[in-house]
Design a protein around this motif. Structure first.
Motif, PDB file in Angstrom:
ATOM      1  N   ALA A 138       0.825  -1.208   0.000  1.00  0.00           N
ATOM      2  CA  ALA A 138       0.000   0.000   0.000  1.00  0.00           C
ATOM      3  C   ALA A 138       0.859   1.259   0.000  1.00  0.00           C
ATOM      4  O   ALA A 138       0.597   2.214  -0.753  1.00  0.00           O
ATOM      5  N   LEU A 139       1.912   1.272   0.845  1.00  0.00           N
ATOM      6  CA  LEU A 139       2.809   2.433   0.884  1.00  0.00           C
ATOM      7  C   LEU A 139       3.529   2.615  -0.451  1.00  0.00           C
ATOM      8  O   LEU A 139       3.679   3.732  -0.948  1.00  0.00           O
ATOM      9  N   PHE A 140       4.001   1.504  -1.007  1.00  0.00           N
ATOM     10  CA  PHE A 140       4.726   1.558  -2.276  1.00  0.00           C
ATOM     11  C   PHE A 140       3.828   2.110  -3.374  1.00  0.00           C
ATOM     12  O   PHE A 140       4.233   2.995  -4.149  1.00  0.00           O
ATOM     13  N   SER A 141       2.605   1.610  -3.450  1.00  0.00           N
ATOM     14  CA  SER A 141       1.669   2.043  -4.498  1.00  0.00           C
ATOM     15  C   SER A 141       1.321   3.522  -4.352  1.00  0.00           C
ATOM     16  O   SER A 141       1.207   4.244  -5.351  1.00  0.00           O
ATOM     17  N   LYS A 142       1.181   3.976  -3.115  1.00  0.00           N
ATOM     18  CA  LYS A 142       0.856   5.385  -2.874  1.00  0.00           C
ATOM     19  C   LYS A 142       1.987   6.294  -3.336  1.00  0.00           C
ATOM     20  O   LYS A 142       1.743   7.347  -3.933  1.00  0.00           O
ATOM     21  N   LYS A 143       3.225   5.878  -3.073  1.00  0.00           N
ATOM     22  CA  LYS A 143       4.381   6.709  -3.424  1.00  0.00           C
ATOM     23  C   LYS A 143       4.707   6.650  -4.914  1.00  0.00           C
ATOM     24  O   LYS A 143       5.009   7.668  -5.544  1.00  0.00           O
ATOM     25  N   GLU A 144       4.679   5.450  -5.507  1.00  0.00           N
ATOM     26  CA  GLU A 144       5.155   5.276  -6.878  1.00  0.00           C
ATOM     27  C   GLU A 144       4.052   5.300  -7.929  1.00  0.00           C
ATOM     28  O   GLU A 144       4.321   5.412  -9.120  1.00  0.00           O
ATOM     29  N   GLY A 145       2.811   5.169  -7.488  1.00  0.00           N
ATOM     30  CA  GLY A 145       1.713   5.150  -8.450  1.00  0.00           C
ATOM     31  C   GLY A 145       1.512   3.808  -9.111  1.00  0.00           C
ATOM     32  O   GLY A 145       0.709   3.692 -10.052  1.00  0.00           O
ATOM     33  N   LEU A 146       2.204   2.778  -8.689  1.00  0.00           N
ATOM     34  CA  LEU A 146       2.032   1.406  -9.162  1.00  0.00           C
ATOM     35  C   LEU A 146       2.519   0.457  -8.087  1.00  0.00           C
ATOM     36  O   LEU A 146       3.295   0.839  -7.213  1.00  0.00           O
ATOM     37  N   SER A 147       2.062  -0.776  -8.136  1.00  0.00           N
ATOM     38  CA  SER A 147       2.398  -1.749  -7.108  1.00  0.00           C
ATOM     39  C   SER A 147       3.842  -2.201  -7.234  1.00  0.00           C
ATOM     40  O   SER A 147       4.483  -1.980  -8.269  1.00  0.00           O
ATOM     41  N   PRO A 148       4.395  -2.857  -6.197  1.00  0.00           N
ATOM     42  CA  PRO A 148       5.743  -3.423  -6.334  1.00  0.00           C
ATOM     43  C   PRO A 148       5.870  -4.354  -7.534  1.00  0.00           C
ATOM     44  O   PRO A 148       6.872  -4.312  -8.260  1.00  0.00           O
ATOM     45  N   THR A 149       4.854  -5.180  -7.750  1.00  0.00           N
ATOM     46  CA  THR A 149       4.878  -6.080  -8.913  1.00  0.00           C
ATOM     47  C   THR A 149       4.868  -5.287 -10.211  1.00  0.00           C
ATOM     48  O   THR A 149       5.607  -5.599 -11.152  1.00  0.00           O
ATOM     49  N   GLY A 150       4.052  -4.237 -10.262  1.00  0.00           N
ATOM     50  CA  GLY A 150       4.006  -3.400 -11.458  1.00  0.00           C
ATOM     51  C   GLY A 150       5.309  -2.681 -11.708  1.00  0.00           C
ATOM     52  O   GLY A 150       5.748  -2.530 -12.850  1.00  0.00           O
TER      53      GLY A 150
END
Length: 296
Positions: free
Chosen positions: A275-287
């Motif tokens: 959730a934190l990663f997606s919020k910061k980067e605009g995509l999931s860790p997998t993405g």
């Protein structure tokens, strides 16, 4: 000497382009130019040079340096009243930079500039740092000594001369940055640097405000104020930021699972990490991994 401050992010370190001497007799002025596409560092070895940029004027005296901007309008403001000799060095940078009125503005905008720099310089997972150079500066004898090495390789082959000048320029920038930062190194900056170093060395461990209070021997509120001043975020927010940056390395450089990566960088729950990663980067860790890492 009060001066605006040029704020660069590295890597890459600003790089040397060209250098030379220029001489002005009484009544001569600096040439008028517009948007020369490189930074122009002028150091007065003898005399005094009056120079203008974008409607503002400065007097550069013997032993002083001044940096003209690559996108500015430059011109001689007042003719020289004495024989004047200068060293000029053209340099450029790849990525983000900004000019600020003072150090408080630099520090306030630091994290925003770093994020912009990482995108422009393709540094998705690299540790970066700031370089602060005053626009108008009094040069130390040591910095002036390094400058002279630029012209001591004229009899060297071109390829070797260029390597040595790049090395000399980086050493020169290091002197400017350190000499400027020393008076600014007040208690808050020292404490913030201690916190940053502790986090960097222990980010995978369980770090809390209580842990930081015990290690730093300061109240968490004071630690938070110091970090906000220097890094623009609290210690715990910086810890999350640093963990996410380290996770990018593992996403791009290893085949570890998302859950394992979350654990390796200090997150106890993979869902919280994602959730934190997606919020910061605009995509999931997998993405993120799919976007930048090629499958083998």
């Amino acid at each position: 000497m009060d001066s605006a401050i040029l704020h660069f992010i590295s890597p890459p370190i600003p790089y040397f382009v060209d250098c030379g001497y220029a001489y002005y007799g009484v009544g001569d002025s600096h040439i008028e130019r517009n948007c020369i596409q490189v930074f122009d560092l002028i150091v007065v070895r003898k005399g005094m040079l009056s120079i203008g940029e974008n409607g503002c004027s400065w007097e550069i005296n013997e032993g002083e340096g001044f940096i003209l901007l690559p996108d500015g309008h430059h011109y001689g403001d007042v003719p020289c009243t004495t024989d004047t000799e200068i060293i000029w060095i053209h340099f450029q940078t790849f990525g983000s930079w900004q000019i600020c009125c003072d150090m408080n503005e630099c520090l306030g905008k630091q994290m925003e500039l770093i994020e912009e720099h990482k995108k422009l310089a393709y540094l998705h997972h690299a540790d970066v740092s700031s370089i602060f150079i005053p626009k108008h500066m009094k040069l130390s004898p040591k910095a002036l000594e390094v400058l002279e090495t630029f012209f001591q390789q004229e009899n060297e082959p071109q390829s070797l001369r260029n390597w040595k000048r790049q090395a000399s320029f980086q050493l020169f920038l290091q002197h400017l940055d350190r000499e400027f930062a020393s008076p600014m190194n007040d208690t808050a900056i020292r404490i913030a640097d201690r916190i940053e170093l502790f986090i960097r060395q222990n980010y995978a461990s369980d770090i809390t405000n209580s842990v930081l209070q015990e290690k730093m021997n300061y109240h968490p509120n004071y630690l938070a104020k110091a970090m906000l001043k220097v890094y623009g975020m609290t210690p715990i927010t910086y810890l999350q930021y640093y963990r996410l940056e380290q996770s990018k390395r593992l996403l791009l450089q290893t085949p570890l699972s998302i859950a394992r990566i979350a654990e390796e960088v200090g997150f106890q729950h993979v869902s919280y990490y994602s959730a934190l990663f997606s919020k910061k980067e605009g995509l999931s860790p997998t993405g993120f991994r799919r976007k930048f890492a090629l499958k083998r």
